[in-house]
Structure formats: structure tokens, C-alpha cells
Design an enzyme around this catalytic site. Structure first.
Site, PDB file in Angstrom:
ATOM      1  N   GLY A  10      97.441  16.625  39.308  1.00  0.00           N
ATOM      2  CA  GLY A  10      96.565  16.898  38.160  1.00  0.00           C
ATOM      3  C   GLY A  10      95.200  16.263  38.348  1.00  0.00           C
ATOM      4  N   ASP A  64     101.658  22.531  44.155  1.00  0.00           N
ATOM      5  CA  ASP A  64     101.854  23.061  42.800  1.00  0.00           C
ATOM      6  C   ASP A  64     103.133  22.455  42.232  1.00  0.00           C
ATOM      7  N   LEU A  65     103.096  22.077  40.977  1.00  0.00           N
ATOM      8  CA  LEU A  65     104.291  21.453  40.384  1.00  0.00           C
ATOM      9  C   LEU A  65     105.454  22.435  40.258  1.00  0.00           C
ATOM     10  N   LEU A  86      99.847  13.486  36.351  1.00  0.00           N
ATOM     11  CA  LEU A  86      98.983  13.899  35.230  1.00  0.00           C
ATOM     12  C   LEU A  86      98.959  15.416  35.098  1.00  0.00           C
ATOM     13  N   ALA A  87      99.626  16.116  36.020  1.00  0.00           N
ATOM     14  CA  ALA A  87      99.554  17.583  36.013  1.00  0.00           C
ATOM     15  C   ALA A  87     100.386  18.144  34.864  1.00  0.00           C
ATOM     16  N   GLN A  89     100.617  21.875  31.934  1.00  0.00           N
ATOM     17  CA  GLN A  89     100.012  22.854  31.027  1.00  0.00           C
ATOM     18  C   GLN A  89      99.826  22.023  29.763  1.00  0.00           C
ATOM     19  N   SER A 131     103.059  11.868  25.914  1.00  0.00           N
ATOM     20  CA  SER A 131     102.083  12.208  24.870  1.00  0.00           C
ATOM     21  C   SER A 131     102.548  11.803  23.471  1.00  0.00           C
ATOM     22  N   GLU A 133     102.133  13.586  21.104  1.00  0.00           N
ATOM     23  CA  GLU A 133     102.635  14.847  20.538  1.00  0.00           C
ATOM     24  C   GLU A 133     104.169  14.823  20.475  1.00  0.00           C
ATOM     25  N   TYR A 155     105.235  22.440  24.123  1.00  0.00           N
ATOM     26  CA  TYR A 155     104.577  21.382  24.912  1.00  0.00           C
ATOM     27  C   TYR A 155     105.270  20.036  24.673  1.00  0.00           C
TER      28      TYR A 155
HETATM   29  P1  NAP Z   1      93.951  18.536  31.775  1.00  0.00           P
HETATM   30  O1  NAP Z   1      92.482  18.232  31.784  1.00  0.00           O
HETATM   31  O2  NAP Z   1      94.432  19.786  31.186  1.00  0.00           O
HETATM   32  O3  NAP Z   1      94.446  18.458  33.305  1.00  0.00           O
HETATM   33  C1  NAP Z   1      95.698  18.938  33.697  1.00  0.00           C
HETATM   34  C2  NAP Z   1      95.776  18.942  35.207  1.00  0.00           C
HETATM   35  O4  NAP Z   1      97.028  19.513  35.601  1.00  0.00           O
HETATM   36  C3  NAP Z   1      94.677  19.793  35.900  1.00  0.00           C
HETATM   37  O5  NAP Z   1      94.290  19.160  37.083  1.00  0.00           O
HETATM   38  C4  NAP Z   1      95.438  21.072  36.225  1.00  0.00           C
HETATM   39  O6  NAP Z   1      94.899  21.819  37.295  1.00  0.00           O
HETATM   40  C5  NAP Z   1      96.788  20.477  36.615  1.00  0.00           C
HETATM   41  N1  NAP Z   1      97.860  21.471  36.656  1.00  0.00           N
HETATM   42  C6  NAP Z   1      98.191  22.375  35.708  1.00  0.00           C
HETATM   43  N2  NAP Z   1      99.220  23.143  36.124  1.00  0.00           N
HETATM   44  C7  NAP Z   1      99.530  22.711  37.376  1.00  0.00           C
HETATM   45  C8  NAP Z   1     100.481  23.111  38.343  1.00  0.00           C
HETATM   46  N3  NAP Z   1     101.311  24.134  38.119  1.00  0.00           N
HETATM   47  N4  NAP Z   1     100.544  22.445  39.518  1.00  0.00           N
HETATM   48  C9  NAP Z   1      99.678  21.417  39.775  1.00  0.00           C
HETATM   49  N5  NAP Z   1      98.733  21.010  38.910  1.00  0.00           N
HETATM   50  C10 NAP Z   1      98.670  21.645  37.715  1.00  0.00           C
HETATM   51  O7  NAP Z   1      94.749  17.330  31.072  1.00  0.00           O
HETATM   52  P2  NAP Z   1      94.279  15.821  30.802  1.00  0.00           P
HETATM   53  O8  NAP Z   1      93.651  15.767  29.461  1.00  0.00           O
HETATM   54  O9  NAP Z   1      93.588  15.294  31.996  1.00  0.00           O
HETATM   55  O10 NAP Z   1      95.690  15.115  30.628  1.00  0.00           O
HETATM   56  C11 NAP Z   1      96.386  14.593  31.753  1.00  0.00           C
HETATM   57  C12 NAP Z   1      97.864  14.517  31.448  1.00  0.00           C
HETATM   58  O11 NAP Z   1      98.079  13.677  30.321  1.00  0.00           O
HETATM   59  C13 NAP Z   1      98.523  15.843  31.089  1.00  0.00           C
HETATM   60  O12 NAP Z   1      99.836  15.803  31.590  1.00  0.00           O
HETATM   61  C14 NAP Z   1      98.541  15.855  29.580  1.00  0.00           C
HETATM   62  O13 NAP Z   1      99.605  16.660  29.117  1.00  0.00           O
HETATM   63  C15 NAP Z   1      98.776  14.387  29.296  1.00  0.00           C
HETATM   64  N6  NAP Z   1      98.222  13.880  28.049  1.00  0.00           N
HETATM   65  C16 NAP Z   1      96.929  14.086  27.741  1.00  0.00           C
HETATM   66  C17 NAP Z   1      96.397  13.548  26.577  1.00  0.00           C
HETATM   67  C18 NAP Z   1      94.963  13.760  26.195  1.00  0.00           C
HETATM   68  O14 NAP Z   1      94.622  13.533  25.022  1.00  0.00           O
HETATM   69  N7  NAP Z   1      94.085  14.133  27.111  1.00  0.00           N
HETATM   70  C19 NAP Z   1      97.221  12.763  25.737  1.00  0.00           C
HETATM   71  C20 NAP Z   1      98.543  12.572  26.092  1.00  0.00           C
HETATM   72  C21 NAP Z   1      99.043  13.112  27.259  1.00  0.00           C
HETATM   73  P3  NAP Z   1      93.706  22.921  37.064  1.00  0.00           P
HETATM   74  O15 NAP Z   1      92.429  22.115  37.090  1.00  0.00           O
HETATM   75  O16 NAP Z   1      93.870  23.818  38.209  1.00  0.00           O
HETATM   76  O17 NAP Z   1      93.959  23.556  35.741  1.00  0.00           O
HETATM   77  O1  G4F Z   2      92.348  19.031  20.482  1.00  0.00           O
HETATM   78  P1  G4F Z   2      93.699  19.585  20.268  1.00  0.00           P
HETATM   79  O2  G4F Z   2      93.998  20.914  20.878  1.00  0.00           O
HETATM   80  O3  G4F Z   2      94.720  18.462  20.766  1.00  0.00           O
HETATM   81  P2  G4F Z   2      96.291  18.232  20.487  1.00  0.00           P
HETATM   82  O4  G4F Z   2      96.973  19.452  20.054  1.00  0.00           O
HETATM   83  O5  G4F Z   2      96.404  17.046  19.612  1.00  0.00           O
HETATM   84  O6  G4F Z   2      96.811  17.903  21.962  1.00  0.00           O
HETATM   85  C1  G4F Z   2      96.098  17.014  22.820  1.00  0.00           C
HETATM   86  O7  G4F Z   2      96.528  15.707  22.576  1.00  0.00           O
HETATM   87  C2  G4F Z   2      97.920  15.467  22.892  1.00  0.00           C
HETATM   88  C3  G4F Z   2      98.208  13.998  22.553  1.00  0.00           C
HETATM   89  O8  G4F Z   2      98.623  13.903  21.221  1.00  0.00           O
HETATM   90  C4  G4F Z   2      98.116  15.754  24.373  1.00  0.00           C
HETATM   91  F1  G4F Z   2      99.399  15.471  24.706  1.00  0.00           F
HETATM   92  C5  G4F Z   2      97.793  17.208  24.657  1.00  0.00           C
HETATM   93  O9  G4F Z   2      97.922  17.446  26.068  1.00  0.00           O
HETATM   94  C6  G4F Z   2      96.348  17.462  24.257  1.00  0.00           C
HETATM   95  O10 G4F Z   2      95.509  16.730  25.129  1.00  0.00           O
HETATM   96  O11 G4F Z   2      94.008  19.703  18.705  1.00  0.00           O
HETATM   97  C7  G4F Z   2      93.919  18.595  17.843  1.00  0.00           C
HETATM   98  C8  G4F Z   2      94.083  19.076  16.408  1.00  0.00           C
HETATM   99  C9  G4F Z   2      95.316  19.943  16.156  1.00  0.00           C
HETATM  100  O12 G4F Z   2      95.909  19.554  14.950  1.00  0.00           O
HETATM  101  C10 G4F Z   2      94.752  21.350  15.993  1.00  0.00           C
HETATM  102  O13 G4F Z   2      95.519  22.196  15.128  1.00  0.00           O
HETATM  103  O14 G4F Z   2      92.960  19.897  16.089  1.00  0.00           O
HETATM  104  C11 G4F Z   2      93.400  21.041  15.383  1.00  0.00           C
HETATM  105  N1  G4F Z   2      92.416  22.107  15.556  1.00  0.00           N
HETATM  106  C12 G4F Z   2      91.684  22.654  14.529  1.00  0.00           C
HETATM  107  N2  G4F Z   2      90.899  23.614  15.003  1.00  0.00           N
HETATM  108  C13 G4F Z   2      92.088  22.726  16.694  1.00  0.00           C
HETATM  109  C14 G4F Z   2      91.126  23.685  16.343  1.00  0.00           C
HETATM  110  N3  G4F Z   2      92.509  22.557  17.966  1.00  0.00           N
HETATM  111  C15 G4F Z   2      91.939  23.333  18.934  1.00  0.00           C
HETATM  112  N4  G4F Z   2      92.324  23.156  20.205  1.00  0.00           N
HETATM  113  N5  G4F Z   2      91.017  24.305  18.622  1.00  0.00           N
HETATM  114  C16 G4F Z   2      90.581  24.522  17.345  1.00  0.00           C
HETATM  115  O15 G4F Z   2      89.752  25.399  17.094  1.00  0.00           O
END
Ligand code: NAP
Ligand code: G4F
Length: 348
Positions: A10, A64-65, A86-87, A89, A131, A133, A155
Site C-alpha cells: 500500500g 497484489d494482495l 497498509l494496502a 480497498q 480501523s 470503523e 469494509y
Molecule cells: P489509501 O490512500 O486508500 O491507500 C491504500 C493503498 O492500498 C494504495 O497504495 C493502494 O494502491 C493499495 N492497494 C489497494 N488495493 C490493492 C491491492 N489489491 N494490492 C496491493 N495494493 C493495493 O489508504 P490510506 O488512507 O493510506 O490508509 C492506509 C491503510 O490504513 C488502509 O488499509 C486503510 O484501510 C487503513 N486505515 C486508514 C485510515 C485513514 O483514516 N486514512 C484509518 C484507519 C485505517 P493504489 O494506489 O494502486 O490504489
Molecule cells: O471521509 P470518509 O469517507 O471516511 P470514513 O468512512 O470515516 O472512512 C475513513 O476512515 C476510516 C477510519 O474510521 C478508515 F478505516 C477508512 O479507510 C477511511 O479512511 O467519511 C467520513 C464521514 C462518513 O460518515 C460519511 O457518511 O463523512 C460522511 N460524508 C458526508 N458526505 C461523506 C460525504 N463521505 C464521503 N466520502 N463523501 C461525502 O460526500
């Protein structure tokens, strides 16, 4: 002294980019795994991916995962000290549209990495990106490591599966495998279809007359938002702990989407007024001649079949055991995100 070697699945994502830069500063040799796409998108890594491969401390491989053999071969070749998974969807709303794919990559993907570590009998440490979530329809406020999970999206279910698989491999095979339970973390490098980046980008464009309106979904959901730069430090600290374990990483403060919009508008000096309730909520601007112009509306498209309404974390365990704490405030982060979007607009 020989460099420590880290492998990041990721690497092209938001966290992958911040973590790579963080580990390079700590003098690691960093390998990243990138999946094949029709266009080569490595823009988040541009600063570190320019040098010739052989001379660089940052290298990328295709994998790829969904593909066990690629995972196994890369881990075997690199023999890393630390693996960060970190990879994923990672989009919650999209997981309702592609649930099978989400389960395959997020749940089985983690299992495939752990299987490779087990089969290769490696001593490396493993970090799983869990997460907030997973807490879903929360059963306790605030949420900590002992709060039961109650996932409400494909998710979240996939992440709960990866979480328990990580614990299972830790206990059954004595692998140093740890889970981070990270609350939302954002930055200028956040994907454009997550709500914070979407709001900041649109309001900067509206201010510059490059966009007329912003459409959003649930404005009343509350999130605990931190900065990705702080959160990748926590990912590293989790793997430096004496023993493997599970850690909540959060700020302990929560804001609604509407409050987030208000803060962005305040910083941009956009004077909005809210009107209406639920899906009929709108925000409008008043012109000099007293005419109202709606710049934010809700659109059904952005509502989820089941949303998580309120998340707020308690990260006392990480504060105590890892000596971690968030450093960047929400206001500072929003300012950085606004400056980034303005810079992007000025390039056009
Ligand atoms: P992100 O920007 O969506 O990055 C996800 C990464 O996974 C990208 O590099 C993507 O590649 C790669 N990936 C997707 N499908 C893959 C596959 N089939 N094989 C290999 N790589 C693949 O997510 P992030 O915000 O950096 O978050 C990192 C991790 O933390 C994720 O697992 C997410 O679920 C988790 N997380 C995030 C948050 C948050 O708020 N950001 C909070 C809690 C947990 P591409 O660039 O090709 O798409
Ligand atoms: O920014 P969001 O899409 O983030 P969400 O669903 O909280 O998920 C993110 O955080 C998780 C950690 O808790 C990660 F695990 C996950 O990978 C991701 O990084 O939405 C945040 C909130 C939701 O309640 C959504 O319903 O914003 C609300 N929202 C309102 N309008 C929207 C929108 N979300 C998105 N994406 N787009 C909108 O237009």
C-alpha cells in the site's frame, strides 16, 4: 551498521507515502509494493522515487494482495525486518458496491501476508492497518482496545477479520504481529473522494470561482480526525514495542462534517449560512445585492446504506506504552490542506 529493511504494502497510498518518508529519515532501506494500474500513478512518492533504483534507499516492486505468489516471492527476496500492511480497498461507501473484492483484498490479503511470513519462517515484525470503523455502531464512548467491535459495512467486517487473523497468527505461530486501530487521519495527500479532502478542495475552488457547488452526504456524522504524519509515527512505534499488541490511535476530539465545513469556511473567509434539516440542509452565500446563492447541498448519492454516526477514540494505552501523542491540531491540518489546494490551483 547494517540498515533496517522495511516492506510496505500500500506504498502508493496516503499513509504509504508518509511512512516511506518517515522510515527513510530513520535510515531504513524501504521497499514498497505497488499494484499494476492502467496508468502509472506514483505522484504521492515523487520526491523519493526519482533516483536510480540501484542507488536508492527506496525501491518498488509490483505485487497484489490478491496474488499470494507475488506476496510470497517479494517477502522471500527482501527478507525484511518489518512489514507494514497498509494496502486495502479503503473506501467505506464503495465497499457496499464491491463487497467481495473488499473482503478479498482487506481480509484475505492480510491472511496471505501472514501465511507467507509463517511459511518462510521469518522473524520479521508485522503491522496490520486496522480501523476505528470496526467499532461501527459503537458500544462504548470513547472507544479503546477493549471496546467490542460492532461493524456495519463490508469494509469494517473485512478489517475485523484481518484484525483477528493478526491476533491468531501472533498466538498460534508466535509471530510479532500487531494491530493499529487508527481513527480517521487526513492530509493534503488524502484521496479526493474522502470527505475532508473533498470539502477543502471544493471550497477552495468555489472561493476562486472554479466550481459552483459542493454536494455532500451525511453532514451530522462525527469523526475523530488526526494528521497522517502523526499516525505513521504511531505505526512505527507499534513495531518498536517490546511485545506485539493492539493499539488505538486517535486525538480524543470529535467534530461533525458540518463543523468541519464551518472551520474550512472560516479559514477561507467564506461567510455561509446553514438552512434546513437532514437531506434538505443547504449552505448559502449572500451577494452584495442581498441575493442568496446555495453553495452546499446534500445528495442521496453520498449517503451510505448504513453509516457510522459517531467515533471518538481513547488512546491512553499508546500514550503510556509507546509515548505517542498527536502533535498536529485539526486547524493546523486544515490550513495545510487549504494551502496545498491553492498551490495546485495556481499551477493550472
Ligand atoms: P489509501 O490512500 O486508500 O491507500 C491504500 C493503498 O492500498 C494504495 O497504495 C493502494 O494502491 C493499495 N492497494 C489497494 N488495493 C490493492 C491491492 N489489491 N494490492 C496491493 N495494493 C493495493 O489508504 P490510506 O488512507 O493510506 O490508509 C492506509 C491503510 O490504513 C488502509 O488499509 C486503510 O484501510 C487503513 N486505515 C486508514 C485510515 C485513514 O483514516 N486514512 C484509518 C484507519 C485505517 P493504489 O494506489 O494502486 O490504489
Ligand atoms: O471521509 P470518509 O469517507 O471516511 P470514513 O468512512 O470515516 O472512512 C475513513 O476512515 C476510516 C477510519 O474510521 C478508515 F478505516 C477508512 O479507510 C477511511 O479512511 O467519511 C467520513 C464521514 C462518513 O460518515 C460519511 O457518511 O463523512 C460522511 N460524508 C458526508 N458526505 C461523506 C460525504 N463521505 C464521503 N466520502 N463523501 C461525502 O460526500
Amino acid at each position: 551498521m547494517k540498515k533496517k529493511v522495511a516492506l510496505i504494502f500500500g506504498v502508493t497510498g496516503q499513509d504509504g507515502s508518509y511512512l516511506s518518508k518517515f522510515l527513510l529519515k530513520k535510515n531504513y532501506l524501504v521497499f514498497g509494493v505497488k499494484r499494476r494500474n492502467s496508468s502509472v500513478v506514483t505522484s504521492r512518492l515523487d520526491e523519493i522515487y526519482l533516483e536510480p533504483h540501484e542507488a536508492s534507499n527506496f525501491k518498488m516492486y509490483y505485487g497484489d494482495l490478491s496474488d499470494y505468489s507475488s506476496i510470497y516471492e517479494i517477502i522471500k527476496k527482501i527478507n525484511p525486518h518489518e512489514i507494514y500492511n497498509l494496502a486495502a480497498q479503503s473506501h467505506v461507501a464503495i465497499s457496499f458496491q464491491i463487497p467481495n473484492y473488499t473482503m478479498d483484498i482487506n481480509a484475505l490479503g492480510a491472511t496471505r501476508i501472514l501465511e507467507a511470513i509463517k511459511n518462510l519462517k521469518l522473524k520479521c515484525k508485522f503491522y496490520q492497518a486496522g480501523s476505528s470503523e470496526m467499532f461501527g455502531d459503537v458500544l462504548e464512548v470513547p472507544q479503546n482496545e477493549k471496546t467490542p467491535f460492532n461493524p456495519v459495512s463490508p469494509y469494517a467486517v473485512s478489517k475485523v477479520s484481518a484484525h483477528w487473523t493478526t491476533i491468531c497468527y501472533r498466538e498460534a505461530y508466535k509471530i510479532f504481529a500487531s494491530n493499529g486501530i487508527l481513527f480517521n487521519h487526513e492530509s493534503p495527500l488524502r484521496g479526493e473522494n474522502f470527505v475532508t479532502r473533498k470539502i477543502v478542495r471544493a471550497l477552495v475552488r468555489i472561493k476562486r470561482n472554479k466550481q459552483k457547488k459542493l454536494y455532500l452526504g451525511n453532514l451530522y456524522a462525527k469523526r475523530d480526525w488526526g494528521h497522517a504524519q502523526d499516525y505513521v509515527e504511531a505505526q512505527w512505534l507499534i513495531l518498536q514495542a517490546k511485545k506485539p499488541g493492539d493499539y488505538v490511535i486517535s486525538t480524543g476530539k470529535q467534530y461533525s462534517i458540518k463543523q468541519f465545513v464551518n472551520i474550512v469556511c472560516k479559514q477561507l473567509k467564506i461567510n455561509i449560512t446553514w438552512k434546513g434539516k437532514g437531506i434538505k440542509t443547504v449552505a448559502y452565500l449572500k451577494n452584495n445585492n442581498g441575493k442568496k446563492r446555495i453553495i452546499i447541498s446534500c445528495d442521496k448519492r453520498y449517503f451510505r446504506p448504513h453509516d457510522v454516526n459517531s467515533l471518538i477514540g481513547d488512546c491512553n494505552k499508546a500514550r503510556k506504552e509507546l509515548k505517542w501523542k498527536p502533535k498536529i491540531s485539526l486547524n493546523m491540518m486544515i490550513k495545510e490542506m487549504i494551502d496545498f489546494e491553492i498551490k495546485n490551483l495556481n499551477k493550472i
